[in-house]
Design a protein around this motif. Structure first.
Motif, PDB file in Angstrom:
ATOM      1  N   VAL A  99       0.864  -1.171   0.000  1.00 14.89           N
ATOM      2  CA  VAL A  99       0.000   0.000   0.000  1.00 14.89           C
ATOM      3  C   VAL A  99       0.907   1.229   0.000  1.00 14.89           C
ATOM      4  CG1 VAL A  99      -0.256  -0.010   2.530  1.00 14.89           C
ATOM      5  CG2 VAL A  99      -1.933   1.176   1.127  1.00 14.89           C
ATOM      6  N   HIS A 100       0.593   2.178  -0.866  1.00  9.50           N
ATOM      7  CA  HIS A 100       1.402   3.385  -1.022  1.00  9.50           C
ATOM      8  C   HIS A 100       1.214   4.300   0.179  1.00  9.50           C
ATOM      9  CE1 HIS A 100       3.023   7.041  -2.838  1.00  9.50           C
ATOM     10  NE2 HIS A 100       3.610   6.243  -3.718  1.00  9.50           N
ATOM     11  N   ASP A 101       2.286   4.973   0.577  1.00  6.34           N
ATOM     12  CA  ASP A 101       2.233   5.837   1.765  1.00  6.34           C
ATOM     13  C   ASP A 101       1.365   7.076   1.570  1.00  6.34           C
ATOM     14  OD1 ASP A 101       3.864   7.410   0.157  1.00  6.34           O
ATOM     15  OD2 ASP A 101       5.414   7.707   1.685  1.00  6.34           O
ATOM     16  N   MET A 102       0.963   7.364   0.339  1.00  3.79           N
ATOM     17  CA  MET A 102       0.100   8.512   0.089  1.00  3.79           C
ATOM     18  C   MET A 102      -1.213   8.409   0.861  1.00  3.79           C
ATOM     19  SD  MET A 102      -1.966   9.388  -3.293  1.00  3.79           S
ATOM     20  CE  MET A 102      -3.549  10.010  -2.855  1.00  3.79           C
ATOM     21  N   PHE A 103      -1.666   7.185   1.081  1.00  3.68           N
ATOM     22  CA  PHE A 103      -2.971   6.985   1.716  1.00  3.68           C
ATOM     23  C   PHE A 103      -2.905   7.030   3.246  1.00  3.68           C
ATOM     24  CE2 PHE A 103      -3.139   4.819  -2.405  1.00  3.68           C
ATOM     25  CZ  PHE A 103      -4.127   5.589  -2.993  1.00  3.68           C
ATOM     26  N   PHE A 104      -1.720   7.003   3.804  1.00  9.52           N
ATOM     27  CA  PHE A 104      -1.589   6.979   5.266  1.00  9.52           C
ATOM     28  C   PHE A 104      -2.232   8.192   5.918  1.00  9.52           C
ATOM     29  CE2 PHE A 104       2.568   4.288   5.347  1.00  9.52           C
ATOM     30  CZ  PHE A 104       1.916   3.292   4.657  1.00  9.52           C
ATOM     31  N   GLN A 105      -2.059   9.354   5.307  1.00  7.29           N
ATOM     32  CA  GLN A 105      -2.581  10.592   5.896  1.00  7.29           C
ATOM     33  C   GLN A 105      -4.106  10.585   6.013  1.00  7.29           C
ATOM     34  OE1 GLN A 105      -1.901  13.950   3.214  1.00  7.29           O
ATOM     35  NE2 GLN A 105      -1.736  12.488   1.517  1.00  7.29           N
ATOM     36  N   PHE A 106      -4.769   9.816   5.160  1.00  7.54           N
ATOM     37  CA  PHE A 106      -6.230   9.789   5.169  1.00  7.54           C
ATOM     38  C   PHE A 106      -6.788   8.771   6.166  1.00  7.54           C
ATOM     39  CE2 PHE A 106      -4.865  11.056   0.894  1.00  7.54           C
ATOM     40  CZ  PHE A 106      -5.386  12.333   0.870  1.00  7.54           C
ATOM     41  N   VAL A 107      -5.907   8.001   6.772  1.00  4.29           N
ATOM     42  CA  VAL A 107      -6.326   6.962   7.713  1.00  4.29           C
ATOM     43  C   VAL A 107      -5.894   7.306   9.143  1.00  4.29           C
ATOM     44  CG1 VAL A 107      -6.214   4.465   8.147  1.00  4.29           C
ATOM     45  CG2 VAL A 107      -6.158   5.290   5.829  1.00  4.29           C
ATOM     46  N   GLU A 108      -5.189   8.405   9.312  1.00  2.32           N
ATOM     47  CA  GLU A 108      -4.709   8.769  10.645  1.00  2.32           C
ATOM     48  C   GLU A 108      -5.874   8.992  11.608  1.00  2.32           C
ATOM     49  OE1 GLU A 108      -2.043  12.084  10.406  1.00  2.32           O
ATOM     50  OE2 GLU A 108      -0.584  10.957   9.221  1.00  2.32           O
ATOM     51  N   ASP A 109      -6.788   9.850  11.232  1.00  2.73           N
ATOM     52  CA  ASP A 109      -7.941  10.146  12.085  1.00  2.73           C
ATOM     53  C   ASP A 109      -9.151   9.412  11.520  1.00  2.73           C
ATOM     54  OD1 ASP A 109     -10.064  11.148  13.564  1.00  2.73           O
ATOM     55  OD2 ASP A 109      -9.354  13.217  13.492  1.00  2.73           O
ATOM     56  N   LEU A 110      -9.534   8.335  12.174  1.00  2.00           N
ATOM     57  CA  LEU A 110     -10.611   7.480  11.670  1.00  2.00           C
ATOM     58  C   LEU A 110     -11.947   8.212  11.581  1.00  2.00           C
ATOM     59  CD1 LEU A 110      -9.691   4.192  13.547  1.00  2.00           C
ATOM     60  CD2 LEU A 110      -9.283   4.739  11.141  1.00  2.00           C
ATOM     61  N   HIS A 111     -12.147   9.202  12.427  1.00  2.00           N
ATOM     62  CA  HIS A 111     -13.411   9.946  12.415  1.00  2.00           C
ATOM     63  C   HIS A 111     -13.532  10.845  11.180  1.00  2.00           C
ATOM     64  CE1 HIS A 111     -14.332   8.503  16.395  1.00  2.00           C
ATOM     65  NE2 HIS A 111     -13.141   8.907  16.807  1.00  2.00           N
ATOM     66  N   LEU A 112     -12.398  11.223  10.590  1.00  3.55           N
ATOM     67  CA  LEU A 112     -12.425  12.093   9.416  1.00  3.55           C
ATOM     68  C   LEU A 112     -12.507  11.313   8.108  1.00  3.55           C
ATOM     69  CD1 LEU A 112      -9.782  14.826  10.346  1.00  3.55           C
ATOM     70  CD2 LEU A 112     -12.277  14.975  10.425  1.00  3.55           C
ATOM     71  N   MET A 113     -12.365  10.011   8.153  1.00  2.56           N
ATOM     72  CA  MET A 113     -12.359   9.212   6.918  1.00  2.56           C
ATOM     73  C   MET A 113     -13.641   9.376   6.113  1.00  2.56           C
ATOM     74  SD  MET A 113     -10.389   5.694   7.545  1.00  2.56           S
ATOM     75  CE  MET A 113     -10.653   5.334   5.823  1.00  2.56           C
ATOM     76  N   GLN A 114     -14.748   9.551   6.793  1.00  2.00           N
ATOM     77  CA  GLN A 114     -16.033   9.696   6.092  1.00  2.00           C
ATOM     78  C   GLN A 114     -16.158  11.037   5.380  1.00  2.00           C
ATOM     79  OE1 GLN A 114     -18.899   9.254   9.180  1.00  2.00           O
ATOM     80  NE2 GLN A 114     -18.362  11.161  10.182  1.00  2.00           N
ATOM     81  N   GLU A 115     -15.248  11.956   5.651  1.00  2.00           N
ATOM     82  CA  GLU A 115     -15.271  13.269   5.025  1.00  2.00           C
ATOM     83  C   GLU A 115     -14.638  13.263   3.636  1.00  2.00           C
ATOM     84  OE1 GLU A 115     -16.806  15.859   6.503  1.00  2.00           O
ATOM     85  OE2 GLU A 115     -17.308  14.495   8.140  1.00  2.00           O
ATOM     86  N   TYR A 116     -14.028  12.149   3.242  1.00  2.81           N
ATOM     87  CA  TYR A 116     -13.341  12.066   1.957  1.00  2.81           C
ATOM     88  C   TYR A 116     -14.188  11.330   0.933  1.00  2.81           C
ATOM     89  CZ  TYR A 116      -9.245  13.479   4.614  1.00  2.81           C
ATOM     90  OH  TYR A 116      -8.378  14.155   5.423  1.00  2.81           O
ATOM     91  N   SER A 117     -13.999  11.704  -0.316  1.00  4.00           N
ATOM     92  CA  SER A 117     -14.724  11.071  -1.414  1.00  4.00           C
ATOM     93  C   SER A 117     -13.918   9.868  -1.917  1.00  4.00           C
ATOM     94  CB  SER A 117     -14.951  12.075  -2.548  1.00  4.00           C
ATOM     95  OG  SER A 117     -15.627  11.441  -3.604  1.00  4.00           O
ATOM     96  N   TRP A 118     -14.009   8.777  -1.183  1.00  9.10           N
ATOM     97  CA  TRP A 118     -13.281   7.559  -1.528  1.00  9.10           C
ATOM     98  C   TRP A 118     -13.763   6.991  -2.859  1.00  9.10           C
ATOM     99  CZ3 TRP A 118      -8.967   6.171   0.869  1.00  9.10           C
ATOM    100  CH2 TRP A 118      -8.715   6.723   2.129  1.00  9.10           C
ATOM    101  N   GLY A 119     -15.040   7.136  -3.138  1.00 10.04           N
ATOM    102  CA  GLY A 119     -15.588   6.633  -4.392  1.00 10.04           C
ATOM    103  C   GLY A 119     -15.016   7.364  -5.598  1.00 10.04           C
ATOM    104  N   SER A 120     -14.859   8.668  -5.492  1.00  4.80           N
ATOM    105  CA  SER A 120     -14.276   9.447  -6.593  1.00  4.80           C
ATOM    106  C   SER A 120     -12.837   9.033  -6.839  1.00  4.80           C
ATOM    107  CB  SER A 120     -14.321  10.947  -6.267  1.00  4.80           C
ATOM    108  OG  SER A 120     -15.639  11.372  -6.092  1.00  4.80           O
ATOM    109  N   ALA A 121     -12.086   8.842  -5.771  1.00  3.55           N
ATOM    110  CA  ALA A 121     -10.694   8.422  -5.915  1.00  3.55           C
ATOM    111  C   ALA A 121     -10.598   7.038  -6.551  1.00  3.55           C
ATOM    112  CB  ALA A 121     -10.003   8.425  -4.549  1.00  3.55           C
ATOM    113  N   CYS A 122     -11.472   6.149  -6.143  1.00  2.00           N
ATOM    114  CA  CYS A 122     -11.489   4.789  -6.675  1.00  2.00           C
ATOM    115  C   CYS A 122     -11.824   4.806  -8.170  1.00  2.00           C
ATOM    116  CB  CYS A 122     -12.504   3.965  -5.888  1.00  2.00           C
ATOM    117  SG  CYS A 122     -12.553   2.230  -6.328  1.00  2.00           S
ATOM    118  N   LEU A 123     -12.822   5.576  -8.550  1.00  2.00           N
ATOM    119  CA  LEU A 123     -13.213   5.654  -9.956  1.00  2.00           C
ATOM    120  C   LEU A 123     -12.115   6.300 -10.794  1.00  2.00           C
ATOM    121  CD1 LEU A 123     -15.426   5.067 -12.019  1.00  2.00           C
ATOM    122  CD2 LEU A 123     -16.381   7.319 -11.515  1.00  2.00           C
ATOM    123  N   ALA A 124     -11.529   7.367 -10.298  1.00  2.00           N
ATOM    124  CA  ALA A 124     -10.440   8.030 -11.027  1.00  2.00           C
ATOM    125  C   ALA A 124      -9.260   7.079 -11.211  1.00  2.00           C
ATOM    126  CB  ALA A 124      -9.997   9.283 -10.275  1.00  2.00           C
TER     127      ALA A 124
END
Length: 154
Positions: A99-124
């Motif tokens: 797993v690339h380290d780019m994603f680590f910053q988005f997993v640090e605070d578990l409560h903020l994970m829902q604030e990101y558009s994971w679906g858009s990133a996955c589709l892109a």
């Protein structure tokens, strides 16, 4: 016909609204593992800017979660599991097993994970990899192939 954001939301259940998942991270993987996974990382469990999914699976085996685990320990297991999903199913690359380290910053605070558009990133990421596969010198495809398979099946 093509895979749409609505398809991603329905098929994978990923949020399609929120902040973008983008950019490059300059993460010290050793420090990240110590601070957010409470583990000391051996150099054999990483590649440049990537962390071994196998190490995450072995170290954070959910069947071996202690019965008296603290909230902090549970959060470490959750982060490790999410990183495994990101590196394995959602944002997998040709360097399978990392797993690339780019994603680590988005997993640090578990409560903020829902604030990101994971679906858009996955589709892109799927579109990017589909564009790359037309190169005659490319023999493999990577990316969220589960999404593509589910979409084709539906």
């Amino acid at each position: 016909m093509t895979v749409t954001l609505q398809d991603v939301a329905v098929l994978l259940g990923l949020p399609i609204h929120g902040s973008a998942i983008s950019g490059r991270a300059n993460v010290d993987i050793y420090d990240y593992c110590l601070r957010f996974l409470d583990q000391v990382l051996h150099p054999s469990n990483m590649k440049p800017r990537c962390l071994s999914i196998g190490w995450l699976a072995k170290t954070f085996d959910l069947t071996k979660l202690p019965t008296n685990a603290t909230d902090e320990t549970i959060q470490c297991y959750v982060r490790a599991t999410i990183l495994r999903i990101i590196g394995g199913d959602l944002m997998g690359s040709k360097t399978e097993g990392y797993v690339h380290d780019m994603f680590f910053q988005f997993v640090e605070d578990l409560h903020l994970m829902q604030e990101y558009s994971w679906g858009s990133a996955c589709l892109a990421y799927l579109y990017r990899n589909l564009c790359n596969v037309v190169d005659p010198y490319i023999s493999q495809i990577s990316g969220p192939l589960l999404l593509l398979q589910l979409w084709a099946w539906e």
